[in-house]
Design a protein around this motif. Structure first.
Motif, PDB file in Angstrom:
ATOM      1  N   ASN B  30       0.851  -1.190   0.000  1.00  0.00           N
ATOM      2  CA  ASN B  30       0.000   0.000   0.000  1.00  0.00           C
ATOM      3  C   ASN B  30       0.895   1.252   0.000  1.00  0.00           C
ATOM      4  N   PRO B  31       0.763   2.133  -1.006  1.00  0.00           N
ATOM      5  CA  PRO B  31       1.629   3.319  -1.084  1.00  0.00           C
ATOM      6  C   PRO B  31       1.548   4.214   0.154  1.00  0.00           C
ATOM      7  N   GLU B  32       0.442   4.134   0.860  1.00  0.00           N
ATOM      8  CA  GLU B  32       0.263   4.959   2.068  1.00  0.00           C
ATOM      9  C   GLU B  32       1.226   4.539   3.186  1.00  0.00           C
ATOM     10  N   VAL B  34       4.484   3.404   2.808  1.00  0.00           N
ATOM     11  CA  VAL B  34       5.920   3.429   2.498  1.00  0.00           C
ATOM     12  C   VAL B  34       6.324   4.753   1.831  1.00  0.00           C
ATOM     13  N   ILE B  35       7.632   4.997   1.825  1.00  0.00           N
ATOM     14  CA  ILE B  35       8.170   6.030   0.934  1.00  0.00           C
ATOM     15  C   ILE B  35       9.166   5.351  -0.002  1.00  0.00           C
ATOM     16  N   VAL B  37      12.673   5.587  -2.368  1.00  0.00           N
ATOM     17  CA  VAL B  37      13.936   6.306  -2.459  1.00  0.00           C
ATOM     18  C   VAL B  37      14.723   5.769  -3.650  1.00  0.00           C
ATOM     19  N   LEU B  42      14.232  11.094  -2.243  1.00  0.00           N
ATOM     20  CA  LEU B  42      12.827  10.720  -2.116  1.00  0.00           C
ATOM     21  C   LEU B  42      12.128  10.946  -3.458  1.00  0.00           C
ATOM     22  N   ILE B  43      11.345   9.957  -3.907  1.00  0.00           N
ATOM     23  CA  ILE B  43      10.594  10.159  -5.150  1.00  0.00           C
ATOM     24  C   ILE B  43       9.108   9.871  -4.899  1.00  0.00           C
ATOM     25  N   THR B  44       8.261  10.434  -5.734  1.00  0.00           N
ATOM     26  CA  THR B  44       6.829  10.133  -5.600  1.00  0.00           C
ATOM     27  C   THR B  44       6.521   8.887  -6.429  1.00  0.00           C
ATOM     28  N   ASP B  46       4.469   8.145  -8.642  1.00  0.00           N
ATOM     29  CA  ASP B  46       4.131   8.232 -10.067  1.00  0.00           C
ATOM     30  C   ASP B  46       5.404   8.291 -10.929  1.00  0.00           C
TER      31      ASP B  46
END
Ligand code: SF4
Ligand SMILES: [Zn+2]
Ligand SMILES: [Zn+2]
Lengths: 305, 64
Positions: B30-32, B34-35, B37, B42-44, B46
């Motif tokens: 779930n993207p919520e 984790v972050i 890298v 840091l990248i988004t 998308d």
């Protein structure tokens, strides 16, 4: 995705912001929370409950950055392979920034580490851990005007939903950015400056600011009700973005009513004190003292006694 | 592509091109929670990723 303020490459998607704009938006959100809810007055001495984890480290960093009088306060439960690591990080962090650090150990206060206690108790580690941690934080926070906690919006959304599901109105009336509406003697007011920051935002900020230690997880972590609610909220957030924020904001608008109801129903009776340790307690013997007796560890040292 | 999932303390090697979101879906993450890298940045989610990229997936949820 491009930053909605300057068009640079984004590091965060909701809202879409570049590194610099994310940092300033995050810091503004925390400082606005402090100002809007009047969490801190100038000159107040603040104990920051620190675990060495990202939330409390970010909080410590931001409070020091704004010039508040902060002391880091950590509880060393004695969990081998976990707390020793996070505390080593915290020690280094505080040393490098000249932040005073107090570490209160279960071993000194109760005569045994949590690991040791668990060898003689059938209780769940988190139950024992939580009761003794609150006891020590409460007692040592008394030397300060405020106790700042690193609770973020996700923690709060979980607490709100858990207590709604359990129909626990008394607890619901005591959540919020300034916790505890009973101005009971012996309780230092608790504040939550990260209240409106999502966990993912706190993580992104701590990564960018290099405030992160290596990932470690408590070996006692189990599938708790909180974890179940957390997973539900995160799944729901993925399909309905903004739900966690909506829940917390709706809660905040109901809080004055919940507090009035709690007052009227007598849920907020002033607490008495424990007959054994004299710490504030609604029962004749506080939970820490009864657990201590059950696990047969030595008596908590008394402050000044 | 080299994908390091911090929570598992494990590297995965796979052939992949596509967005961070697709990569997370592939691992059922779930993207919520984790972050992402890449190259220390840091990248988004998308962001389009190439087969030669090394990506780290860091857990957002604190451990106890
Ligand atoms: S997971 Fe349980 S035992 Fe471990 S630190 Fe948290 S409350 Fe304590
Ligand atoms: Zn920008
Ligand atoms: Zn007691």
């Amino acid at each position: 995705m491009r930053c909605r303020k300057c068009g640079e490459r984004t590091v965060f998607s909701s809202p879409a912001l570049c590194k610099d704009h994310f940092i300033s938006a995050f810091e503004k959100k925390v400082y606005d929370t402090i100002d809007r809810y009047k969490l801190i007055s100038r000159g107040q001495r603040i104990a920051v409950a620190c675990s060495g984890g990202k939330d409390s480290t970010v909080l410590l960093h931001l409070l020091q950055k704004r010039g508040y009088d902060v002391t880091a306060m950590a509880i060393d439960e004695g969990i081998a392979g976990y707390r020793d690591k996070t505390l080593a990080f915290l020690r280094r962090f505080c040393f490098e920034r000249g932040i005073p650090l107090q570490v209160h150990r279960y071993q000194d206060a109760f005569g045994a580490s949590l690991d040791h206690m668990m060898q003689r108790s059938p209780r769940k580690p988190c139950t024992v851990c939580g009761v003794f941690r609150r006891y020590l934080l409460n007692r040592h926070a008394r030397d300060f005007d405020l106790l700042a906690l690193g609770h973020n919006l996700d923690d709060e959304a979980q607490s709100i939903l858990m207590n709604l599901l359990l129909n626990n109105r008394a607890v619901l009336s005591r959540l919020g950015p300034k916790a505890g509406i009973v101005e009971a003697e012996g309780f230092t007011p608790r504040i939550k400056p990260l209240y409106l920051c999502r966990e993912k935002e706190v993580m992104a900020y701590s990564f960018i600011q290099n405030l992160l230690t290596d990932f470690t997880e408590c070996p006692n972590i189990v599938d708790s009700f909180r974890a179940e609610v957390r997973d539900f909220l995160n799944d729901h957030e993925a399909s309905h973005p903004g739900f966690k924020e909506l829940l917390v904001h709706e809660y905040l608008s109901s809080l004055p009513r919940l507090q009035r109801q709690a007052k009227d129903s007598g849920d907020l009776e002033p607490v008495g004190s424990c007959s054994l340790c004299r710490e504030p307690s609604a029962a004749a013997v506080c939970r820490a003292c009864s657990l201590k007796k059950e696990i047969r560890v030595s008596s908590p040292e008394r402050q000044g006694a | 592509m080299d994908v390091f999932i911090e929570k598992q303390d494990r590297h995965h090697r796979l052939s992949f091109r596509g967005s961070g979101d697709r990569l997370l879906a592939l691992f059922d993450i779930n993207p919520e929670t984790v972050i992402l890298v890449k190259d220390g940045q840091l990248i988004t989610s998308d962001t389009m990723l190439k087969d030669t990229d090394a990506v780290r997936i860091l857990s957002v949820i604190s451990g106890g």
